[in-house]
Every structure is written in structure tokens, then in C-alpha cells.
Design an enzyme around this catalytic site. Structure first.
Site, PDB file in Angstrom:
ATOM      1  N   LYS A  11       0.857  -1.254  -0.065  1.00 53.05           N
ATOM      2  CA  LYS A  11       0.160   0.024  -0.046  1.00 53.05           C
ATOM      3  C   LYS A  11       0.699   1.398  -0.055  1.00 53.05           C
ATOM      4  CE  LYS A  11      -3.992  -2.097   2.234  1.00 53.05           C
ATOM      5  NZ  LYS A  11      -5.184  -1.981   3.393  1.00 53.05           N
ATOM      6  N   ARG A  87      -1.878 -14.385   4.892  1.00 54.19           N
ATOM      7  CA  ARG A  87      -2.756 -13.543   5.952  1.00 54.19           C
ATOM      8  C   ARG A  87      -1.939 -13.651   7.093  1.00 54.19           C
ATOM      9  NH1 ARG A  87      -7.492 -11.373   4.593  1.00 54.19           N
ATOM     10  NH2 ARG A  87      -8.278 -11.690   6.644  1.00 54.19           N
ATOM     11  N   THR A  93      -5.395  -6.983  10.939  1.00 59.05           N
ATOM     12  CA  THR A  93      -5.566  -5.691  10.043  1.00 59.05           C
ATOM     13  C   THR A  93      -5.050  -4.359  10.887  1.00 59.05           C
ATOM     14  OG1 THR A  93      -7.611  -6.701   9.083  1.00 59.05           O
ATOM     15  CG2 THR A  93      -7.316  -4.467   8.919  1.00 59.05           C
ATOM     16  N   ARG A 104       2.601  -6.197   9.356  1.00 61.66           N
ATOM     17  CA  ARG A 104       2.014  -5.330   9.846  1.00 61.66           C
ATOM     18  C   ARG A 104       2.548  -4.832  11.227  1.00 61.66           C
ATOM     19  NH1 ARG A 104      -3.790  -7.433   7.441  1.00 61.66           N
ATOM     20  NH2 ARG A 104      -3.987  -6.063   5.789  1.00 61.66           N
ATOM     21  N   ASN A 114      -2.156   0.390   6.690  1.00 57.34           N
ATOM     22  CA  ASN A 114      -1.488  -0.928   7.255  1.00 57.34           C
ATOM     23  C   ASN A 114      -0.501  -1.865   6.325  1.00 57.34           C
ATOM     24  OD1 ASN A 114      -3.637  -1.786   5.811  1.00 57.34           O
ATOM     25  ND2 ASN A 114      -4.848  -3.166   7.067  1.00 57.34           N
ATOM     26  N   HIS A 117      -2.413  -5.367   1.763  1.00 59.61           N
ATOM     27  CA  HIS A 117      -3.717  -5.853   1.502  1.00 59.61           C
ATOM     28  C   HIS A 117      -3.408  -7.266   1.167  1.00 59.61           C
ATOM     29  CE1 HIS A 117      -8.021  -6.935   0.334  1.00 59.61           C
ATOM     30  NE2 HIS A 117      -7.181  -7.302  -0.848  1.00 59.61           N
ATOM     31  N   GLU A 128      -9.732 -10.673  -7.588  1.00 58.25           N
ATOM     32  CA  GLU A 128      -8.775  -9.548  -7.289  1.00 58.25           C
ATOM     33  C   GLU A 128      -7.551  -9.657  -8.325  1.00 58.25           C
ATOM     34  OE1 GLU A 128      -9.881  -8.554  -2.741  1.00 58.25           O
ATOM     35  OE2 GLU A 128      -8.115  -9.557  -3.083  1.00 58.25           O
TER      36      GLU A 128
HETATM   37  P1  CMP Z   1      -7.671  -3.998   3.710  1.00 56.23           P
HETATM   38  O1  CMP Z   1      -6.999  -5.518   3.906  1.00 56.23           O
HETATM   39  O2  CMP Z   1      -6.869  -3.476   2.703  1.00 56.23           O
HETATM   40  O3  CMP Z   1      -9.071  -4.310   3.395  1.00 56.23           O
HETATM   41  C1  CMP Z   1     -10.040  -3.336   3.851  1.00 56.23           C
HETATM   42  C2  CMP Z   1      -9.114  -2.035   4.649  1.00 56.23           C
HETATM   43  O4  CMP Z   1      -9.914  -1.167   5.263  1.00 56.23           O
HETATM   44  C3  CMP Z   1      -8.280  -2.511   5.434  1.00 56.23           C
HETATM   45  O5  CMP Z   1      -7.308  -3.503   5.010  1.00 56.23           O
HETATM   46  C4  CMP Z   1      -8.102  -1.580   6.242  1.00 56.23           C
HETATM   47  O6  CMP Z   1      -6.848  -0.980   5.820  1.00 56.23           O
HETATM   48  C5  CMP Z   1      -8.909  -0.725   6.132  1.00 56.23           C
HETATM   49  N1  CMP Z   1      -9.698  -0.368   7.506  1.00 56.23           N
HETATM   50  C6  CMP Z   1     -10.446  -1.327   8.230  1.00 56.23           C
HETATM   51  N2  CMP Z   1     -10.712  -0.796   9.212  1.00 56.23           N
HETATM   52  C7  CMP Z   1     -10.858   0.412   9.224  1.00 56.23           C
HETATM   53  C8  CMP Z   1     -11.047   1.736  10.056  1.00 56.23           C
HETATM   54  N3  CMP Z   1     -11.480   1.594  11.076  1.00 56.23           N
HETATM   55  N4  CMP Z   1     -10.509   2.678   9.524  1.00 56.23           N
HETATM   56  C9  CMP Z   1      -9.622   2.911   8.480  1.00 56.23           C
HETATM   57  N5  CMP Z   1      -9.538   2.140   7.712  1.00 56.23           N
HETATM   58  C10 CMP Z   1      -9.887   0.752   8.087  1.00 56.23           C
END
Ligand code: CMP
Length: 140
Positions: A11, A87, A93, A104, A114, A117, A128
């Protein structure tokens, strides 16, 4: 478990801090092979489509703006049980909940920024991968 493919994004927070190689090394050390890779910058429309499943969430706008703020590196990772393994290597996350040694835990700045993805299931991995890569870019 057979050999699987999964989809990964390095990212904007990570590409901006020059962490592409450090993150790719984490995948390789874990036994995931990078079988396709390219650095791109998404449009807002692409980000909104890609994250469409989150369109009702309060963080949707912030998420899409962040994902187009800098280039990203999209990759296809291949290996034994690749979806679950990726994962595991990524960690939770929210970096505050991520295990030691995960991407992470080491690199992410926040739940939004983070660093990576990864697909969560075989169906989403296939969707995807097809969203970002043509068949010609995927060698067997
Ligand atoms: P990702 O795996 O890319 O899938 C969805 C993304 O939403 C997740 O990683 C986070 O980076 C983002 N995300 C999830 N929860 C929140 C949150 N509370 N605030 C901001 N971003 C979020």
C-alpha cells in the site's frame, strides 16, 4: 493443501517509505513466490470498485483516498496454502493486534495505513487477480 495463488497490494504508506523490497522479502522467506508484480497508481474509480464491498463503511472515503495517494505494488503470490499463509505473514488488520514478526507489526502505521492487503478467500483471490492482471501477465 494444493498450491494456491493469492493477491497482494503493497500500500501507499509502504511504497512511500521505500519498503517494497523489505515486504517482498517477508513473502519469499515465508515460502510465497512472487509470480507477477507491477507498480501502479489507481484512479479513484478503480479504488472505489476494488473496495466496493466496504462502500457502506464509515472509513470508505478515507480508505479510497489513501489507496490513490501514492503508487502501490500489486502482486500475485503463489505457494502451498498461499491465501492463509499470506494472511499469517501480514498479521492482523490493526497493527496493534498483529503478532511479532508480521509485516503489519513491523511496518504498519495504523489500521488504515496498514502497509499490505491480501485476499481473504479463493473466490476473492481469483476476482482480485483478474481485476489487476491480464492472462498474458500471468505465466504458468
Ligand atoms: P484491507 O485488507 O486492505 O481491507 C480493507 C481495508 O480497510 C483494511 O485493509 C484497512 O486498511 C481498512 N480499514 C479497516 N478498518 C478501518 C478503520 N476502522 N479505519 C480506517 N481504515 C480501516
Amino acid at each position: 493443501m494444493a498450491i494456491q495463488r493469492t493477491f497482494s497490494i503493497i500500500k501507499p504508506d509502504a511504497t512511500k517509505r521505500n519498503l517494497t523490497g523489505a515486504i517482498a522479502a517477508k513473502f519469499e522467506v515465508a515460502g510465497l513466490r512472487i509470480v507477477a508484480s507491477k507498480r501502479i497508481q489507481m484512479t479513484l474509480a478503480q479504488a472505489e470498485t476494488f473496495y466496493g464491498v466496504h462502500s457502506e463503511r464509515p472509513f470508505f472515503g478515507e480508505l479510497c483516498e489513501f489507496m490513490i495517494s501514492e503508487p502501490i505494488v500489486v502482486q500475485v503470490l503463489e505457494g502451498e496454502d498461499a491465501i492463509a499463509k499470506n494472511r499469517e505473514v501480514m498479521g492482523a488488520t490493526n497493527p496493534a493486534d498483529a503478532d511479532e514478526g508480521t509485516i503489519r507489526k513491523e511496518f504498519a502505521l495504523s489500521i488504515g495505513e496498514n502497509s499490505v492487503h491480501g485476499s481473504d478467500a479463493p473466490e476473492t483471490a481469483a476476482e482480485e487477480i483478474a481485476f489487476f492482471f491480464s492472462g498474458l501477465e500471468l505465466v504458468g
